[in-house]
Design an enzyme around this catalytic site. Structure first.
Site, short mmCIF file in Angstrom:
data_model
loop_
_atom_site.label_atom_id
_atom_site.label_comp_id
_atom_site.label_asym_id
_atom_site.label_seq_id
_atom_site.Cartn_x
_atom_site.Cartn_y
_atom_site.Cartn_z
N ASP A 129 13.80 63.38 20.14
CA ASP A 129 15.03 63.88 19.51
C ASP A 129 16.14 64.11 20.53
O ASP A 129 17.29 63.70 20.30
CB ASP A 129 14.76 65.13 18.66
CG ASP A 129 14.01 66.22 19.42
OD1 ASP A 129 13.41 65.92 20.46
OD2 ASP A 129 14.03 67.37 18.95
N ASP A 130 15.81 64.71 21.66
CA ASP A 130 16.84 64.98 22.66
C ASP A 130 17.41 63.69 23.24
O ASP A 130 18.62 63.56 23.41
CB ASP A 130 16.28 65.85 23.79
CG ASP A 130 16.06 67.30 23.34
OD1 ASP A 130 16.84 67.78 22.49
OD2 ASP A 130 15.11 67.94 23.83
N GLY A 150 -3.91 61.85 25.77
CA GLY A 150 -3.61 60.97 24.63
C GLY A 150 -2.30 60.22 24.75
O GLY A 150 -2.02 59.31 23.97
N LYS A 155 -23.76 77.75 20.45
CA LYS A 155 -23.58 78.96 21.26
C LYS A 155 -22.15 79.18 21.75
O LYS A 155 -21.90 80.15 22.44
CB LYS A 155 -24.55 78.94 22.44
CG LYS A 155 -24.36 77.78 23.39
CD LYS A 155 -25.29 77.89 24.59
CE LYS A 155 -25.06 76.75 25.55
NZ LYS A 155 -25.94 76.77 26.69
N TYR A 156 -21.25 78.26 21.43
CA TYR A 156 -19.88 78.44 21.93
C TYR A 156 -18.85 78.38 20.82
O TYR A 156 -19.00 77.63 19.86
CB TYR A 156 -19.50 77.31 22.90
CG TYR A 156 -20.24 77.34 24.22
CD1 TYR A 156 -20.24 78.48 25.02
CD2 TYR A 156 -20.90 76.20 24.67
CE1 TYR A 156 -20.91 78.47 26.24
CE2 TYR A 156 -21.57 76.19 25.88
CZ TYR A 156 -21.57 77.33 26.66
OH TYR A 156 -22.22 77.33 27.86
N GLY A 212 8.56 62.12 27.57
CA GLY A 212 7.11 62.02 27.70
C GLY A 212 6.58 60.68 27.22
O GLY A 212 7.13 60.09 26.30
N GLU A 254 0.44 73.85 20.78
CA GLU A 254 0.93 74.37 22.07
C GLU A 254 2.17 75.24 21.93
O GLU A 254 2.44 76.09 22.77
CB GLU A 254 1.14 73.25 23.10
CG GLU A 254 2.40 72.46 22.96
CD GLU A 254 2.68 71.50 24.13
OE1 GLU A 254 2.03 71.56 25.17
OE2 GLU A 254 3.58 70.65 23.96
N LYS A 308 10.59 57.78 19.53
CA LYS A 308 9.34 57.94 20.27
C LYS A 308 8.98 59.41 20.41
O LYS A 308 9.87 60.22 20.63
CB LYS A 308 9.54 57.36 21.68
CG LYS A 308 8.45 57.69 22.66
CD LYS A 308 8.95 58.37 23.92
CE LYS A 308 9.42 59.79 23.71
NZ LYS A 308 9.57 60.58 24.95
N THR A 309 7.79 59.79 20.25
CA THR A 309 7.20 61.05 20.71
C THR A 309 5.86 61.26 20.02
O THR A 309 5.75 61.09 18.80
CB THR A 309 8.08 62.30 20.52
OG1 THR A 309 7.34 63.43 21.00
CG2 THR A 309 8.52 62.59 19.09
N ILE A 310 4.87 61.61 20.83
CA ILE A 310 3.56 61.91 20.24
C ILE A 310 3.67 63.14 19.35
O ILE A 310 2.85 63.34 18.46
CB ILE A 310 2.49 62.17 21.33
CG1 ILE A 310 2.87 63.36 22.21
CG2 ILE A 310 2.21 60.93 22.14
CD1 ILE A 310 1.69 63.95 22.98
N ASP A 311 4.69 63.98 19.58
CA ASP A 311 4.80 65.26 18.87
C ASP A 311 5.00 65.10 17.37
O ASP A 311 4.76 66.05 16.62
CB ASP A 311 5.97 66.09 19.43
CG ASP A 311 5.81 66.38 20.91
OD1 ASP A 311 4.71 66.14 21.44
OD2 ASP A 311 6.78 66.83 21.53
N ARG A 329 13.10 62.45 32.63
CA ARG A 329 13.71 63.40 31.70
C ARG A 329 15.15 63.75 32.06
O ARG A 329 15.67 64.78 31.62
CB ARG A 329 12.88 64.69 31.64
CG ARG A 329 11.51 64.53 30.99
CD ARG A 329 10.94 65.86 30.56
NE ARG A 329 9.60 65.76 30.00
CZ ARG A 329 9.35 65.44 28.73
NH1 ARG A 329 10.34 65.18 27.91
NH2 ARG A 329 8.10 65.37 28.29
P1 FBP Z 1 8.67 64.13 24.45
O1 FBP Z 1 9.24 65.14 23.49
O2 FBP Z 1 9.59 63.75 25.52
O3 FBP Z 1 8.11 62.94 23.71
O4 FBP Z 1 7.44 64.83 25.17
C1 FBP Z 1 6.24 65.06 24.58
C2 FBP Z 1 5.36 65.99 25.38
O5 FBP Z 1 4.11 65.34 25.57
C3 FBP Z 1 5.17 67.34 24.71
O6 FBP Z 1 4.16 67.30 23.73
C4 FBP Z 1 4.85 68.22 25.88
O7 FBP Z 1 5.17 69.58 25.62
C5 FBP Z 1 5.73 67.67 26.96
O8 FBP Z 1 5.90 66.30 26.66
C6 FBP Z 1 5.16 67.80 28.34
O9 FBP Z 1 6.12 67.43 29.26
P2 FBP Z 1 5.85 66.83 30.70
O10 FBP Z 1 5.44 65.41 30.52
O11 FBP Z 1 7.17 66.91 31.38
O12 FBP Z 1 4.77 67.64 31.32
#
Ligand code: FBP
Length: 548
Positions: free
Chosen positions: A172-173, A423, A239-240, A78, A308, A199-202, A142
């Protein structure tokens, strides 16, 4: 190509580097390392790259004259803000070592290496992408690099292009794959080094040596900006109830960081839900009670953050998903061939009694989402599961019941949001721009020092960039054995939210007050120019963790 005013101004930004990387660099080896767990198995699987020392870069008086080197780079998985700066740091790093060095980018992820799809990244191209978001300079993908045929196909093109080292920028993968590839090329004595970048936003690729993965900072700031905007709207209209799901895969780091930045009424943390063995009904009751309490005080509005990956952490759901993963890994084709209308009954017929009962109780849409295609690493695609709707619907049902029983008199209207893709390609914050550029530069230095099977690392990141510590960490050090696609495999251990860690502790100490009061914080958009306390702050997570 038309550019925005910010893009033009931002192109001129010179990312900051740690002092040790600014001039001539020498590598200092630390003590030998071992994997975080399963040492015997990992050592056996990685005889050439196990136990290597942690490397730290220090300023040197003079530079060694190095021959020109060709380097390959891959963006994997991602998107995450700052990827282009890793590449520009790598480019500048290898050019500084020898101006005739060349950089090749493999197109659309690891698949580009296997399919021999590449382009040379020249200075003109690099300059177009400095300090920009996205991965579009070469694209990402991927494809999982795990088979010997893929490694050999990769070797063909690396040899043809005279490439001495390959840098894999991934989560990580992908870094697990980088390690397996490094081991294979070392075992074959192909003379090709493989270096990873975190790398990863996660935010789930971190440990004692890797303080944060790049992109987490910018993504969380981007989501927090819009959560703050929603909170202000929510506090204006009154209201929400806004149910906001946040990307982040299994770990709740993004949701927690956004909660620390915006102080919503509720933030669910999957890791806590698992630890407390909470059921779906426990979660719904907790949210409904908060809604009812606020309603009693005249506040029929609020904000809920949902990670998520939540569904996988509800223990009973987790057992169901684990059985589904193993079953679909073995019988995926058979399942796909069955008529859509009969698929639910087919699955119910194949599962153990406990899991079949839970599966049967789920709303149709959620049940279907749990059996959709896995990603190439065997993970459920949690971003497709609409937990924000599932929860708000169930809360609505519970409140209606309480209304009948005379326990609740408020009004409940929900809005749903999912922030994820918004993001991932944002223009990198100053933190990510500097951190990524430094990671790329560190990768170049690791290559120059003959290292393979290492991840570039930059530490001490809450200090000013000058004081950051750059180096490399053996990837095997981060590994353990885990079950994937029904098989035990060596993988980098995922970092989940620690319930005894400072970020969660801070949240836990404040959440009751945030639930009751309307204590929203409005962070506003990321700022690139201006006072350092506005522009150069790292995440609250990093600040709290490092202060610990
Ligand atoms: P990575 O672990 O490859 O950095 O992916 C991050 C991510 O944005 C996750 O937060 C999300 O669940 C997933 O990618 C969504 O995958 P895709 O881009 O294949 O829809």
């Amino acid at each position: 190509m038309t550019k925005s005013a910010l893009q033009i101004a931002r192109a001129a930004y010179q990312p900051k580097l740690p002092k040790a990387l600014q001039g001539h660099v020498k590598a200092v080896d630390g003590a030998a390392t071992q994997s975080v767990a399963d040492q015997e198995e990992i050592k056996k699987l990685f005889p050439n790259t196990y136990g290597m020392p942690v490397v730290k870069f220090e300023a040197a008086d003079k530079a060694e004259q190095l021959p020109a080197m060709n380097v390959g780079v891959i963006l994997s998985g991602g998107q995450a803000p700052g990827g282009h700066n890793v590449i520009s740091g790598l480019f500048d790093g290898i050019k500084k070592l020898n101006k005739d060095s060349r950089l090749y980018g493999f197109i659309l992820g690891p698949g580009g290496l296997v399919d021999h799809n590449y382009k040379e990244l020249t200075a003109d191209i690099i300059d177009e992408y400095r300090n920009t978001g996205g991965f579009d300079i070469i694209g990402s993908g991927r494809t999982k690099l795990e088979k010997v045929e893929q490694f050999e196909k990769g070797y063909e093109i690396l040899k043809e292009l005279g490439i001495k080292a390959l840098v894999i920028i991934g989560g990580d993968d992908s870094n697990t794959n980088a390690c397996v590839l490094a081991e294979y090329y070392a075992a074959q004595k192909y003379g090709i080094q493989v270096i990873g970048c975190p790398k990863t936003i996660d935010g789930d690729l971190k440990n004692d040596m890797i303080e944060t993965s790049f992109g987490f900072d910018t993504a969380c700031k981007t989501y927090s900006e819009v959560i703050g905007n929603i909170e202000r709207d929510c506090n204006s209209a009154r209201k929400y109830w806004h149910f906001i799901k946040l990307m982040g895969r299994s770990a709740s780091h993004i949701a927690l960081e956004c909660a620390l930045q915006t102080q919503p009424n509720i933030c669910l943390v999957s890791e806590e839900i698992e630890a407390k063995n909470m059921s779906l009904d426990d979660i719904v009751t907790y949210i409904a009670q908060t809604v009812a309490d606020r309603a009693a005080a005249g506040n029929n509005f609020g904000t809920v953050l949902i990670p998520e990956g939540l569904i996988e952490f509800i223990p009973a759901m987790k057992r169901l998903i684990a059985e589904l993963n193993d079953f679909l890994a073995a019988h995926g084709e058979e399942y796909a061939a069955i008529e859509r209308s009969a698929q639910r009954d087919y699955i119910i017929g194949k599962l153990s009694a406990e899991n079949a009962a839970i599966y049967a109780s789920l709303p149709e849409g959620v049940a279907r989402q749990l059996t959709l295609d896995r990603d190439p690493h065997g993970n459920v695609q949690v971003s497709l599961i609409e937990t924000e709707k599932l929860l708000s619907e169930m809360v609505g049902v519970k409140l209606a019941q309480w209304k009948k029983e005379g326990k609740y008199t408020g009004k409940f209207a929900a809005q749903h949001h999912f922030f994820g893709y918004e993001g991932r390609c944002a223009a990198p914050s100053n933190f990510d721009a500097d951190y990524c550029y430094s990671l790329g530069y560190a990768a170049a230095a690791l290559i120059a020092n003959g290292k393979t099977g290492y991840m570039a690392s930059v530490r001490n990141t809450i200090a000013p960039a000058e004081e950051w510590i750059a180096g490399g960490v053996p990837i095997t050090m981060m590994m353990n054995m885990e079950r994937r696609n029904g098989e035990l495999k060596p993988v980098i251990q995922k970092a989940l939210v620690k319930l005894d860690g400072a970020p969660f502790k801070y949240f836990e100490a404040h959440r009751a007050e945030w639930a009751k009061e309307t204590a929203y914080v409005y962070p506003g958009p990321i700022q690139y120019f201006g006072p350092t306390e506005v522009c150069d702050q790292s995440t609250r997570t990093l600040q709290l963790e490092q202060a610990q």
